[in-house]
Design an enzyme around this catalytic site. Structure first.
Site, short mmCIF file in Angstrom:
data_model
loop_
_atom_site.label_atom_id
_atom_site.label_comp_id
_atom_site.label_asym_id
_atom_site.label_seq_id
_atom_site.Cartn_x
_atom_site.Cartn_y
_atom_site.Cartn_z
N GLU A 461 0.83 -1.21 0.00
CA GLU A 461 0.00 0.00 0.00
C GLU A 461 0.86 1.26 0.00
O GLU A 461 0.50 2.26 -0.61
CB GLU A 461 -0.94 0.01 1.21
N GLU A 483 -1.04 -2.24 -9.81
CA GLU A 483 -1.00 -3.41 -8.93
C GLU A 483 0.23 -4.27 -9.14
O GLU A 483 0.79 -4.80 -8.19
CB GLU A 483 -2.28 -4.24 -9.08
ZN LIG Z 1 -2.66 -2.72 -4.64
#
Ligand SMILES: [Zn+2]
Length: 1015
Positions: A461, A483
């Site tokens: 994060e 991601e």
């Molecule tokens: Zn992520």
């Protein structure tokens, strides 16, 4: 975002000494980088080592100035030829094509070369003609723009019956938001909220309409430029619009104000209500947000696409007993009377709507200053003392990223908040990262493996604060940019900052998992065109995260660590505050390569086509021929036979397989040195995203070498051989007997990665057999697993263990041992459980063994009741989850029915745990069919809780169907999902489920006889 279930595979730590040896190895040379004379060949048909950016590792330092020559000669000496092969071209491929003009015995007659050359020219001519005659837009990313004027007349009807002035799911680009003023008054008693938003927007193209997103809210009134305006709504597309009589002028700023009300969402997105029971048994409520990908529109009307970045000022009204948090620091609090207060937050940086967040709750925190940022970790008051680990961890990682990216985290505060009832693993909202409690809190009962999880999620994060927040993908088709990168950085940063967490074995197993997913025909390219909300939701999958991270690792290994980092910094600095697509990253990376490398040309082969290559090694005498083809488990199903990749190939051989011996190998300047070669292992340390088939002779040579000495290869390579041979057996390229032959070497294996990989693969087969209720074969498989692993299982300690790697190994071994009923294991587990229970839990069970011990205990009535009580009262989330898994491992059908129902209605078990409950129930044959029935019966309820395409739903579908291996079950699964229509029949995970069952059936058809014979 961090989808929770990604941690299902047992974490696999590493042997640090061995690795650091390789990490620091000075004589690993990137030849591709150093070989300016070898440009990437754009020829799509013939694949040569020059164009493949062959990476030879293991050159001596003395040889550096001669490395080009070395590379060339070594490839020549090996007699390597590279050729792309599709499965439909096997016969053509058999006549191999050698690299140009080799000056030695490894050459192939030039007549053959000419034939191939002519063939190539003919194909090029055909392709050119095809491109010339087909309309250009066929090849453009978005296809033909529909400019047909008849579509203009197809405006849908707004909910008031008027024509809605827009016809697309994507918003028009004519108006761009600049700033939002949002004021919200959540009512945690009535579970509703009121809101008002003032959106300043700039007009980029003259227009007479404004279209934006809004979902499920009641609009009370609205003004445009302070004049009342009528809002049109088109619900199916979650859009609202206003029409203005006078054209809006280009460059002008306009203000739209909307006052509205809505219910707090009771799914897990938008502004939703969450609740928990505190230690006094009292139910507490809170409100939190989860906007990614498309739910900001549920909390306030907005231009809800990632490219519409704007600044935000947020004001939140709350009662005295709560605090409120948002992305930015609080500026002031104003008492409003009646016990209400309004908190106002600083104006935010420019950001996408999906990153906006706020929380209204009763929370406690710990804080610390880290290079001018106030970092705080928040949790419900009962759990405040579990926040310290996260605070220390985030402090270290923030300093690391500030240094690594050469851009300081831009906000003056950073909050990490544990939300009691939270569906994702965590969410990277700028300045206000929200977490599940399990992924943030570390208590007395947490093991180092729990710490590994928490550290991973924080690292992921935090990386998003740069990758995603500062630089954002333009649209969800490039979600992997967010991601894949955050996942890659998560492993990379932990390896640097927390080497004791043994993270690289975990990353290795993640690459294996990504390969398994991507070997299915139902997989998709990293960059995939997406349009509908369901398609956007489906992008949050193993491919975007795990394959994304894997190909970045491969790229780093190819470009070198230093160049890779330089390119990343260049990218972040250049696009800071902006939106990007994959090409922009490749361009930045290309820029820093010296000599210049066209990164895009290589990487596009990995991002725009699905799947990955299988490299097949064929040796005839001293000549080694290499071919590549798209690896699909079920080749009959393959839709595309023409995929080709630019593979940065690496290898070691029996002559050169570790640092010391490698230094000598390339002193061999004559061919004879390599003629002695006994074996070759490609994809050194499994850094590349491809698998390799060595052919019967090649496999045999590797197996012999490993049986003689396991250390001829690094443990990652040993794990990769096991992984690859199982995949090849699944696609019927290698016999299962050959697989068993390789596993014989395991009796000398001591490393975690290869042992757990073998265990995972064998467990998978065991589970399939178990679900067929083929009792005799199940018992033979059990015996086989015990033959291979039994001694190792029995020799594991049950005491505290500090090495993460050893913990990972023993928890995997003992979980299997107890699951298969090995008496040594179940007796020890029962002993620990009794101690734990009679000492009122003061006798500690090592955290990594807790799940195994409790799962054994849960098989008795009394044990199960004790655990249910523990589950209800534990305030340690990792203990709680392990207890829940133990409860769900019961074989008692009544209990299985109860636990599924309880997790669905959320009364005694929180609903976000349902996917975990289902996957645990599905491990055992007793619960498997029940779970499938449960999913069928409750499909509507499930899709209300977890939206179509979402990760939890993907997980539920795969858990309940992927172990079927009979035609009857295939028919049933097809029938059920076929009947769903718009409620889910088109989901990619449904195709994946069906494909997986078909593969299971085929595998059984082929291998049952072998299993009878060989087990
Ligand atoms: Zn992520």
């Amino acid at each position: 975002e961090f989808p929770f279930m990604f941690f299902k595979r047992a974490p696999l730590p590493r042997n640090m000494i061995e690795n650091s040896m390789f990490e620091e190895e000075p004589d690993v040379v990137d030849l591709a980088k150093e070989s300016p004379s070898y440009p990437i060949d754009s020829d799509d048909v013939v694949y040569e080592p020059r164009s493949s950016r062959l990476l030879v590792r293991g050159l001596g330092e003395n040889d550096l100035d001669e490395e080009e020559e070395d590379y060339e000669s070594s490839a020549r000496l090996l007699g390597m030829s590279f050729m792309n092969r599709s499965s439909s071209q096997r016969s053509a491929a058999a006549s191999s094509y050698t690299r140009q003009q080799p000056s030695n015995s490894c050459s192939v007659p030039s007549a053959k070369k000419m034939v191939v050359g002519i063939l190539v020219l003919v194909i090029i001519a055909f392709v050119a003609m095809f491109i010339y005659f087909v309309p250009r837009c066929t090849f453009s990313k978005d296809g033909c723009q529909k400019t047909n004027s008849s579509i203009e007349q197809l405006y849908p009807k707004a909910s008031n019956g008027e024509l809605f002035p827009w016809t697309g799911l994507r918003l028009p680009a004519s108006v761009h938001p600049v700033h939002y003023e949002i004021s919200l008054q959540p009512n945690l008693t009535a579970m509703t909220f009121q809101g008002s938003v003032a959106i300043s927007m700039v007009v980029l193209q003259e227009t007479n309409k404004i279209v934006l997103h809004s979902y499920d809210m009641k609009i009370i009134n609205s003004t445009f430029q302070d004049e009342k305006v009528n809002i049109l709504e088109y619900k199916p597309w979650q859009q609202i619009a206003i029409k203005v009589s006078k054209e809006l002028k280009k460059g002008e700023i306009y203000v739209l104000k909307i006052h509205y009300s809505a219910n707090l969402s009771n799914s897990y997105d938008g502004l939703y209500n969450s609740s928990y029971i505190d230690t006094n048994g009292k139910r507490r409520v809170l409100a939190a947000t989860q906007f990614e990908p498309l739910a900001a529109r549920k909390a306030f009307p907005c231009f809800d696409e990632p490219a519409f970045k704007a600044s935000f000022v947020i004001k939140i009204t709350r009662e005295a007993e709560y605090i409120s948090l948002s992305n930015m620091p609080k500026v002031k609090t104003t008492p409003l009377g009646d016990g209400l207060f309004e908190d106002e937050f600083e104006k935010s940086v420019n950001m996408s709507t999906y990153l906006v967040a706020f929380v209204v709750a009763n929370l406690s925190s710990v804080s610390k200053n880290v290079s001018n940022t106030l970092v705080s970790v928040y949790a419900v008051p009962d759990k405040k003392d579990q926040t310290h680990y996260a605070l220390e961890t985030v402090a270290k990682l923030l300093e690391f990223y500030n240094r690594f990216f050469e851009i300081t985290y831009p906000l003056s505060k950073l909050d990490l908040v544990g939300i009691p009832d939270f569906l994702a693993g965590a969410m990277e909202n700028w300045g206000l990262i929200t977490f599940r409690e399990t992924t943030l809190l570390i208590g007395d009962h947490s093991s180092p493996i729990d710490k590994q999880l928490v550290t991973s999620v924080i690292a992921h994060e935090l990386a998003h604060q740069w990758f995603g927040n500062l630089v954002t993908m333009r649209w969800w088709n490039d979600l992997w940019l967010n991601e894949g990168f955050a996942t890659y950085m998560q492993y990379m940063s932990i390896e640097e900052v927390f080497p004791e967490l043994d993270i690289d074995n975990e990353f290795l197993s993640v690459r294996f998992k990504a390969l398994a997913k991507d070997a299915l025909n139902s997989s998709h390219p990293l960059s995939t065109k997406v349009y509908t909300p369901e398609e956007v939701a489906e992008m949050f999958d193993s491919v975007s995260y795990e394959k994304g991270a894997s190909i970045l690792l491969m790229l780093k290994a190819t470009l070198s660590k230093v160049a890779f980092r330089k390119g990343v910094i260049e990218y972040l600095k250049r696009y800071r505050g902006l939106n990007t697509q994959s090409e922009d990253l490749w361009m930045s990376l290309s820029q820093v390569t010296n000599p210049h490398t066209d990164v895009a040309e290589m990487m596009n082969t990995w991002t725009v086509q699905k799947g990955f290559p299988l490299v097949t090694v064929n040796r005839t005498g001293i000549q080694v021929n290499l071919m590549q083809e798209h690896f699909v488990l079920n080749a009959d199903n393959a839709t595309d036979h023409s995929n080709l990749w630019h593979i940065p190939l690496t290898y070691v051989s029996d002559i050169c397989n570790n640092s010391s011996s490698c230094k000598q190998v390339f002193l061999f300047k004559d061919k004879t040195g390599l003629r002695c070669m006994k074996w070759l292992k490609f994809n050194y340390r499994s850094d590349g995203f491809y698998i390799v088939d060595y052919g019967e002779q090649g496999w045999r040579a590797l197996i012999i070498a490993l049986k003689e000495n396991v250390n001829v290869l690094p443990h990652e390579d040993r794990a990769a051989l096991i992984n690859n041979i199982f995949a090849l057996s699944r696609s019927d390229r290698v016999s299962f007997r050959q697989v068993l032959n390789l596993l014989v070497y395991l009796k000398n294996e001591t490393e975690t990665a290869p042992l757990t990989e073998a265990l995972t693969q064998l467990n998978h087969i065991f589970m399939l057999l178990d679900k067929r209720s083929d009792l005799l074969l199940v018992s033979r498989m059990t015996t086989y697993i015990f033959t291979v692993f039994g001694d190792l299982m029995d020799s594991q300690s049950w005491e505290e263990e500090s090495s993460v790697s050893k913990q990972a190994l023993r928890s995997a071994l003992l979980e299997t041992a107890c699951h298969l009923g090995r008496p040594n294991c179940t007796n020890q587990a029962n002993r620990l459980f009794v101690q734990w229970r009679t000492s009122n839990k003061t006798e500690h069970i090592p955290g990594d063994l807790l799940k195994t011990v409790l799962s054994v205990a849960a098989q008795t009535e009394k044990g199960w009741q004790v655990l249910l009580d523990t589950y209800k009262h534990s305030i340690y989330d990792s203990e709680k989850r392990k207890t829940l898994q133990a409860l769900a491992s019961t074989q008692d059908v009544r209990k299985i029915v109860w636990i599924l129902k309880a997790a669905l209605d959320g009364s005694e078990i929180q609903t976000p745990e349902l996917p975990l409950v289902i996957s645990t129930v599905c491990r055992h044959s007793a619960g498997y069919l029940h779970a499938w029935d449960f999913v069928k019966e409750n499909w509507d309820k499930l899709t209300q809780k977890f939206s179509i395409g979402s990760f939890p739903l993907q997980s539920i579908i795969m858990s309940t169907t992927s172990q079927f291996s009979t035609k009857t079950h295939l028919d049933e699964v097809e029938r059920f999902f076929g009947s769903l229509k718009e409620r889910g029949s088109k989901m990619r995970s449904v195709q994946e489920a069906i494909e997986t069952i078909k593969l299971n059936i085929q595998w059984m058809d082929r291998n049952l006889v072998t299993l009878w014979k060989w087990l």
